[in-house]
Scaffold this active site. Structure first.
Site, PDB file in Angstrom:
ATOM      1  N   ARG A 239      44.605 -16.111  46.481  1.00 25.03           N
ATOM      2  CA  ARG A 239      45.476 -17.209  46.885  1.00 25.03           C
ATOM      3  C   ARG A 239      46.260 -17.656  45.660  1.00 25.03           C
ATOM      4  O   ARG A 239      45.764 -17.599  44.533  1.00 25.03           O
ATOM      5  CB  ARG A 239      44.675 -18.382  47.450  1.00 25.03           C
ATOM      6  CG  ARG A 239      44.088 -18.145  48.836  1.00 25.03           C
ATOM      7  CD  ARG A 239      45.195 -18.102  49.890  1.00 25.03           C
ATOM      8  NE  ARG A 239      44.667 -18.001  51.249  1.00 25.03           N
ATOM      9  CZ  ARG A 239      44.466 -16.865  51.892  1.00 25.03           C
ATOM     10  NH1 ARG A 239      44.698 -15.717  51.259  1.00 25.03           N
ATOM     11  NH2 ARG A 239      44.025 -16.850  53.138  1.00 25.03           N
ATOM     12  N   GLU A 268      54.734 -20.909  49.059  1.00 28.40           N
ATOM     13  CA  GLU A 268      55.234 -19.764  49.829  1.00 28.40           C
ATOM     14  C   GLU A 268      56.081 -20.256  50.992  1.00 28.40           C
ATOM     15  O   GLU A 268      55.708 -21.201  51.673  1.00 28.40           O
ATOM     16  CB  GLU A 268      54.061 -18.926  50.348  1.00 28.40           C
ATOM     17  CG  GLU A 268      53.234 -18.304  49.234  1.00 28.40           C
ATOM     18  CD  GLU A 268      52.069 -17.460  49.746  1.00 28.40           C
ATOM     19  OE1 GLU A 268      51.917 -17.322  50.982  1.00 28.40           O
ATOM     20  OE2 GLU A 268      51.317 -16.921  48.918  1.00 28.40           O
ATOM     21  N   HIS A 287      53.392 -11.835  50.102  1.00 32.66           N
ATOM     22  CA  HIS A 287      52.124 -12.054  50.815  1.00 32.66           C
ATOM     23  C   HIS A 287      51.969 -11.045  51.956  1.00 32.66           C
ATOM     24  O   HIS A 287      51.850 -11.408  53.129  1.00 32.66           O
ATOM     25  CB  HIS A 287      52.042 -13.484  51.359  1.00 32.66           C
ATOM     26  CG  HIS A 287      50.619 -13.940  51.574  1.00 32.66           C
ATOM     27  ND1 HIS A 287      50.233 -15.253  51.474  1.00 32.66           N
ATOM     28  CD2 HIS A 287      49.496 -13.245  51.903  1.00 32.66           C
ATOM     29  CE1 HIS A 287      48.927 -15.360  51.735  1.00 32.66           C
ATOM     30  NE2 HIS A 287      48.468 -14.150  51.997  1.00 32.66           N
TER      31      HIS A 287
END
Length: 322
Positions: A239, A268, A287
């Site tokens: 993360r 993000e 991601h």
């Protein structure tokens, strides 16, 4: 017998929807509209279960939802959900482990190779027309991967898949830092359990695969980065907040480490003015750890099976234990 009613905050593949239709009545949120917390709170009052991938849920959200039995997410990580709070309101939380392990490990090893050999960086240079007869060979040098030392911070299922690729494919020495021993990894890959400082000091490549907790937030900070080799590559598949991004930016700008390869970020999508976008020694992906069509469909199906089981009052496969 009446089917349970469930709510989907996002669409799922047709095959998955057909499975859901056999077992439940459902409604899917209009993807053209933002799903506000107030809307979600109202919807949850009249359903038996919900698929909320990409959203968050806590006790306050569900406290008036007397029918609600389960919230499902088509992800492995669940740090945006308050599992303890949901449990206090008798709502199960489920996630989707296992189905994405190989896919994520593939991506992480791709980042290791790209970051070490500067593949993404040099690709961009060619696209920009910066490769010609005057380009020195030394300016294209990267770092070897074969027989180097890999340090894995967080030796879970995905960590073991990465260790397999490292040891069997690249003859790498594997170090790992984890709360508990991983006897299988130690036996199969000759992995060595070490303290974090030792791992940072000895590794040529450091891969982060820990869950996000209070303890792991900014685990990699300025002090940790200073312990790494100047020739080391830092790879994050965990993360974003596991890394103190400002400290990493400074380390990259000062060439304190060789580079970084990142699939996750503190914010993000990555802001368009983020300093990472101006640095040559960082490889960035949006991601995409589990982002293949086959794996995402498998994750959606597992999430829906968890949802159906919970909505029916059965025990789902993948209940998060608070």
């Amino acid at each position: 017998m009446k089917k349970p009613d469930v709510f989907l905050a996002h669409s799922v593949p047709d095959r998955v929807l057909r499975y859901l239709d056999e077992h439940c009545t459902y409604q899917i949120w209009d993807q053209q509209k933002d799903l506000k917390r107030e809307d979600l709170k109202e919807i949850l009052k009249s359903v038996d279960g919900a698929l909320l991938t990409g959203h968050s849920a806590d006790a306050d959200l569900v406290k008036e939802s007397e029918r609600l039995k389960v919230i499902s997410t088509a992800t492995v990580g669940y740090d945006n959900f308050d599992a303890q709070g949901l449990a206090s309101e008798n709502v199960l939380l489920t996630h989707t482990p296992y189905v994405l392990d190989e896919t994520v490990a593939d991506l992480l090893f791709g980042l290791i190779l790209s970051g070490s050999r500067r593949i993404a960086e040099l690709h961009s240079q060619i696209q920009a027309g910066k490769w010609d007869q005057s380009t020195s060979q030394a300016s294209l040098y990267g770092q070897d991967v074969y027989e180097k030392t890999l340090g894995i911070v967080g030796m879970g299922r995905i960590g073991e898949k990465i260790a397999h690729r490292a040891k069997e494919g690249f003859g790498m020495k594997v170090l790992y830092h984890n709360r508990s021993r991983r006897p299988v990894a130690e036996e199969r890959y000759n992995a060595e359990k070490v303290e974090l400082d030792d791992l940072l000091t000895r590794s040529d490549v450091v891969v982060l695969m820990v869950p996000l907790t209070k303890e792991t937030t900014h685990l990699i900070n300025k002090e940790a980065l200073q312990k790494m080799k100047k020739t080391a590559l830092l790879v994050n598949g965990a993360r974003g907040p596991v890394i103190d991004e400002q400290a990493l930016i400074e380390a990259l700008q000062n060439n304190d480490i060789f580079g970084a390869a990142l699939d996750v970020f503190e914010t993000e999508p990555l802001p368009k003015d983020h300093p990472f976008l101006t640095l040559r020694n960082v490889t960035l992906t949006p991601h995409i750890g589990s982002a293949t069509a086959a794996t995402r469909e498998a994750m959606a199906l597992r999430a829906i099976k968890n949802l159906v089981a919970g909505a029916k009052g059965d025990t789902p496969m993948d209940v998060v234990k608070p």
